[in-house]
Design a protein around this motif. Structure first.
Motif, PDB file in Angstrom:
ATOM      1  N   UNK A  52       0.803  -1.217   0.000  1.00 11.54           N
ATOM      2  CA  UNK A  52       0.000   0.000   0.000  1.00 11.54           C
ATOM      3  C   UNK A  52       0.838   1.271   0.000  1.00 11.54           C
ATOM      4  N   UNK A  53       2.027   1.241   0.606  1.00 11.59           N
ATOM      5  CA  UNK A  53       2.807   2.474   0.728  1.00 11.59           C
ATOM      6  C   UNK A  53       3.729   2.722  -0.464  1.00 11.59           C
ATOM      7  N   UNK A  54       3.759   1.822  -1.445  1.00 10.86           N
ATOM      8  CA  UNK A  54       4.593   2.027  -2.629  1.00 10.86           C
ATOM      9  C   UNK A  54       4.004   3.139  -3.493  1.00 10.86           C
ATOM     10  N   UNK A  55       4.824   4.024  -4.091  1.00 12.11           N
ATOM     11  CA  UNK A  55       4.283   5.074  -4.958  1.00 12.11           C
ATOM     12  C   UNK A  55       3.718   4.500  -6.246  1.00 12.11           C
ATOM     13  N   UNK A  56       2.588   5.037  -6.676  1.00 14.80           N
ATOM     14  CA  UNK A  56       1.951   4.608  -7.929  1.00 14.80           C
ATOM     15  C   UNK A  56       1.961   5.740  -8.950  1.00 14.80           C
ATOM     16  N   UNK A  57       1.377   6.883  -8.594  1.00 17.20           N
ATOM     17  CA  UNK A  57       1.334   8.028  -9.491  1.00 17.20           C
ATOM     18  C   UNK A  57       1.930   9.245  -8.809  1.00 17.20           C
ATOM     19  N   UNK A  58       2.646  10.040  -9.576  1.00 23.09           N
ATOM     20  CA  UNK A  58       3.238  11.286  -9.102  1.00 23.09           C
ATOM     21  C   UNK A  58       2.780  12.410 -10.022  1.00 23.09           C
ATOM     22  N   UNK A  62       4.483  17.630  -7.082  1.00 25.49           N
ATOM     23  CA  UNK A  62       5.036  16.909  -5.946  1.00 25.49           C
ATOM     24  C   UNK A  62       4.054  16.000  -5.231  1.00 25.49           C
ATOM     25  N   UNK A  63       2.803  15.980  -5.673  1.00 29.66           N
ATOM     26  CA  UNK A  63       1.824  15.065  -5.082  1.00 29.66           C
ATOM     27  C   UNK A  63       2.152  13.630  -5.478  1.00 29.66           C
ATOM     28  N   UNK A  64       2.057  12.724  -4.533  1.00 27.87           N
ATOM     29  CA  UNK A  64       2.271  11.304  -4.814  1.00 27.87           C
ATOM     30  C   UNK A  64       1.100  10.495  -4.291  1.00 27.87           C
ATOM     31  N   UNK A  65       0.572   9.631  -5.150  1.00 27.62           N
ATOM     32  CA  UNK A  65      -0.444   8.678  -4.729  1.00 27.62           C
ATOM     33  C   UNK A  65       0.242   7.336  -4.503  1.00 27.62           C
ATOM     34  N   UNK A  66       0.028   6.758  -3.355  1.00 26.64           N
ATOM     35  CA  UNK A  66       0.522   5.411  -3.116  1.00 26.64           C
ATOM     36  C   UNK A  66      -0.421   4.402  -3.764  1.00 26.64           C
ATOM     37  N   UNK A  67       0.027   3.164  -3.855  1.00 27.54           N
ATOM     38  CA  UNK A  67      -0.864   2.119  -4.370  1.00 27.54           C
ATOM     39  C   UNK A  67      -2.096   1.964  -3.481  1.00 27.54           C
ATOM     40  N   UNK A  68      -1.925   2.114  -2.175  1.00 28.98           N
ATOM     41  CA  UNK A  68      -3.072   2.021  -1.278  1.00 28.98           C
ATOM     42  C   UNK A  68      -4.079   3.119  -1.550  1.00 28.98           C
ATOM     43  N   UNK A  69      -3.597   4.342  -1.752  1.00 30.34           N
ATOM     44  CA  UNK A  69      -4.486   5.468  -2.059  1.00 30.34           C
ATOM     45  C   UNK A  69      -5.143   5.281  -3.421  1.00 30.34           C
ATOM     46  N   UNK A  70      -4.376   4.807  -4.398  1.00 30.03           N
ATOM     47  CA  UNK A  70      -4.951   4.577  -5.725  1.00 30.03           C
ATOM     48  C   UNK A  70      -6.061   3.543  -5.655  1.00 30.03           C
ATOM     49  N   UNK A  71      -5.823   2.435  -4.973  1.00 25.10           N
ATOM     50  CA  UNK A  71      -6.851   1.393  -4.871  1.00 25.10           C
ATOM     51  C   UNK A  71      -8.107   1.937  -4.196  1.00 25.10           C
ATOM     52  N   UNK A 254       3.680   0.650 -16.094  1.00 24.50           N
ATOM     53  CA  UNK A 254       4.164   0.840 -14.725  1.00 24.50           C
ATOM     54  C   UNK A 254       3.338   0.069 -13.692  1.00 24.50           C
ATOM     55  N   UNK A 255       2.005   0.050 -13.832  1.00 27.94           N
ATOM     56  CA  UNK A 255       1.200  -0.671 -12.858  1.00 27.94           C
ATOM     57  C   UNK A 255       1.450  -2.169 -12.932  1.00 27.94           C
ATOM     58  N   UNK A 256       1.603  -2.708 -14.122  1.00 30.40           N
ATOM     59  CA  UNK A 256       1.860  -4.142 -14.261  1.00 30.40           C
ATOM     60  C   UNK A 256       3.193  -4.523 -13.612  1.00 30.40           C
ATOM     61  N   UNK A 257       4.151  -3.586 -13.598  1.00 30.34           N
ATOM     62  CA  UNK A 257       5.464  -3.861 -13.018  1.00 30.34           C
ATOM     63  C   UNK A 257       5.564  -3.456 -11.551  1.00 30.34           C
ATOM     64  N   UNK A 258       4.479  -2.890 -10.988  1.00 33.51           N
ATOM     65  CA  UNK A 258       4.533  -2.399  -9.612  1.00 33.51           C
ATOM     66  C   UNK A 258       5.384  -1.153  -9.468  1.00 33.51           C
ATOM     67  N   UNK A 259       5.579  -0.430 -10.576  1.00 32.18           N
ATOM     68  CA  UNK A 259       6.403   0.783 -10.591  1.00 32.18           C
ATOM     69  C   UNK A 259       5.503   2.010 -10.433  1.00 32.18           C
ATOM     70  N   UNK A 260       6.064   3.199 -10.675  1.00 35.93           N
ATOM     71  CA  UNK A 260       5.277   4.424 -10.577  1.00 35.93           C
ATOM     72  C   UNK A 260       5.406   5.226 -11.867  1.00 35.93           C
ATOM     73  N   UNK A 261       4.483   6.162 -12.051  1.00 32.50           N
ATOM     74  CA  UNK A 261       4.484   7.011 -13.232  1.00 32.50           C
ATOM     75  C   UNK A 261       4.308   8.464 -12.828  1.00 32.50           C
ATOM     76  N   UNK A 262       5.090   9.318 -13.444  1.00 35.38           N
ATOM     77  CA  UNK A 262       4.934  10.767 -13.310  1.00 35.38           C
ATOM     78  C   UNK A 262       3.979  11.209 -14.410  1.00 35.38           C
ATOM     79  N   UNK A 263       2.787  11.678 -14.029  1.00 30.35           N
ATOM     80  CA  UNK A 263       1.773  12.078 -14.996  1.00 30.35           C
ATOM     81  C   UNK A 263       1.787  13.595 -15.140  1.00 30.35           C
ATOM     82  N   UNK A 264       2.211  14.048 -16.312  1.00 32.28           N
ATOM     83  CA  UNK A 264       2.417  15.474 -16.571  1.00 32.28           C
ATOM     84  C   UNK A 264       1.283  16.038 -17.418  1.00 32.28           C
ATOM     85  N   UNK A 265       0.690  17.127 -16.942  1.00 36.54           N
ATOM     86  CA  UNK A 265      -0.347  17.788 -17.732  1.00 36.54           C
ATOM     87  C   UNK A 265       0.256  18.497 -18.935  1.00 36.54           C
TER      88      UNK A 265
END
Length: 537
Positions: A52-58, A62-71, A254-265
């Motif tokens: 749950x505490x692993x980063x998912x989206x950034x 500087x905001x970071x969503x963890x996997x727990x928050x994303x779920x 990134x989600x399939x690998x359990x990694x994170x992604x920086x999502x840029x507008x």
């Protein structure tokens, strides 16, 4: 339809409008990892695994969503979709907005609810949106409040628009919803998960229908075997999520690998370089044009965190590959994909990369070069690229299915040469071959020669009808700041690079080339003369 698993869809529109079974491509599941269970919800699969505490989206702020928050946020959205908004499995849901974690979460929630995601570009205009909603019979839309104006102006009959990211009490993110987990709808692996509309075409857009298993298959072929990501990677890139290149590179892989992604507008070359440095991006997805543009901005930016650079969307010129490698030490992974096939199917990485070629078939895929009758061409001879694998073209109720799929193979519309050692080399889009005075001239070859000139930043080459020669070669060039528009000097340079019959009869200087919202060059506009006026020499 015969051969398909029992569907979870209550609204059966998508399955009802699949092409007839005899028009499907032959699908191949040669790798063990591609043998998926009959019941499969790809959103649930993508959200499995990491702590749950692993980063998912950034985000850039500087905001970071963890996997727990994303779920938790995806479950909350899914409750709202299936409860208050009345979405049932199989309904098509339009998604529109800048690239943000909330757009990605909405996409995951739509799939978890068993509905069908139709993600469109924030830049698309009302008439385009209306056409796509008409084709897919869309009745629900989740839209970033900043992107709602054109959608509202489209006046789509029966469309219920729910905005997110705003201040109003009806905003999706402010509505009360259960905080409990949501059990994913028990979709079939061959239930339609998304409809992706082709970009950069003339005429009526084509809706490409992809199954839940297809979403995982692109991660379990190209990403797993060529990209080879790990959980510590930070993905970033320029393609939006309405473009399947971006959907794969910024969400699925990134989600399939359990990694994170920086999502840029904002993800143009000027924004990518500082973002790479600040957020220690390791995997970058963007187009050849952006790599070339970033070369001029490299000084002063720390990109030492990068370990993977992926290029797709259009052909990567060898000159751009070599210059990027010389300046950065990084080997760009070139690839060809298609909306019809969801992502990349020919590529190569590391020491297997050969500049000037696309690569070899990605594990799980097959490719060959054929003539107009479907016969395989000899190595070294140009022909049409034909591919097949675990994902194939299924247009939504479109007669052009018969053109794209022939004898079980997907015909991509690209002219390629297969070299004797199995590498595939791009020649041109099939409709970009120029025939002048009996000579076959590949526009991209002339473009590559133009790009070798130090003043040329971008180039496009097309054929123009000519009474005497059939067609003549016309080049469009964008020069670097301060460079002099000297057509004769450019012609002299090209004469040393190309056979005389390939040299442009006309050179037009432009401030910018016409491109789609996803960055693809619109050669058809240049052929028709519908381009920005420039100096003609």
């Amino acid at each position: 339809m015969d051969g398909l698993t029992r569907s979870a869809h209550v609204d059966t529109f998508a399955r009802d409008h699949l092409p007839p079974a005899d028009q499907w491509p032959q699908l191949r599941f040669d790798l063990p990892e591609l043998r998926y269970p009959e019941r499969l919800n790809c959103a649930a699969e993508l959200l499995l695994g990491p702590a749950d505490d692993r980063p998912a989206f950034r985000t850039a702020t500087g905001t970071t969503w963890s996997y727990g928050e994303l779920r938790a946020r995806v479950d909350r959205l899914t409750h709202l979709l299936t409860g208050e908004l009345g979405v049932v499995p199989g309904n098509r849901v339009l998604l529109r907005g800048p690239t943000t974690p909330w757009l990605a979460a909405c996409w995951l929630a739509v799939l978890k609810a068993g509905a069908v995601a139709v993600t469109v570009l924030a830049q698309q205009r009302p008439h385009e949106l209306r056409t796509m909603c008409e084709i897919a019979e869309v009745r629900h839309a989740l839209c970033d409040v900043r992107s709602v104006d054109d959608l509202a102006k489209a006046e789509i009959p029966g469309l219920r628009i729910t905005t997110y990211g705003g201040d109003g009490p009806d905003d999706l993110l402010k509505r009360p919803a259960p905080g409990t987990p949501y059990a994913a709808v028990d979709t079939a692996g061959d239930d339609v998960a998304l409809i992706a509309f082709t970009s950069g075409t003339t005429g009526r857009p084509k809706g490409c229908m992809h199954f839940h298993r297809d979403v995982l298959a692109i991660a379990d072929t190209f990403s797993r075997h060529v990209l080879q990501p790990h959980a510590g990677d930070v993905f970033a890139g320029s393609p939006p999520l309405g473009f399947t290149f971006g959907l794969g590179g910024l969400v699925v892989f990134p989600l399939r690998a359990g990694a994170s992604a920086l999502l840029l507008e904002q993800a143009g070359p000027k924004q990518l370089l500082p973002a790479i440095a600040e957020h220690r991006v390791t995997v970058l997805f963007t187009a050849p044009t952006a790599y070339r543009a970033m070369l001029d901005e490299l000084d002063g930016h720390d990109i030492s965190s990068l370990r993977r650079c992926v290029s797709a969307g259009e052909n990567l010129p060898a000159a751009t590959w070599r210059t990027w490698h010389e300046r950065t030490g990084l080997r760009v992974i070139n690839g060809i994909g298609a909306t019809e096939l969801l992502h990349i199917f020919i590529s190569a990485a590391d020491e297997h990369i050969r500049p000037g070629t696309t690569g070899v078939p990605v594990p799980g895929w097959q490719a060959r070069v054929i003539d107009g009758e479907g016969r395989e061409r000899p190595d070294g001879e140009p022909g049409l690229l034909a591919v097949r694998g675990p994902v194939g073209c299924r247009y939504l109720a479109d007669p052009r299915q018969r053109e794209y799929v022939r004898d079980g193979w997907n015909i991509t519309g690209d002219t390629y040469v297969r070299e004797g050692d199995g590498y595939f080399r791009y020649v041109a889009r099939a409709d970009d071959m120029i025939i002048s005075a009996g000579y076959n001239i590949a526009g991209p070859e002339v473009e590559e020669a133009l790009l070798r000139h130090p003043d040329v930043v971008e180039a496009a080459v097309v054929g123009r009808p000519d009474e005497a020669r059939g067609q003549v070669v016309v080049a469009y060039a964008v020069l670097g700041q301060g460079a002099r528009r000297d057509a004769e000097a450019l012609r002299a340079f090209l004469k040393a690079e190309l056979a005389p019959y390939k040299c442009p009869r006309e050179i037009v200087f432009l401030d910018a080339l016409p491109r789609t919202a996803t960055g693809k060059l619109q050669r058809f506009r240049l052929r028709s003369g519908g381009h920005t006026e420039g100096d003609q020499q």
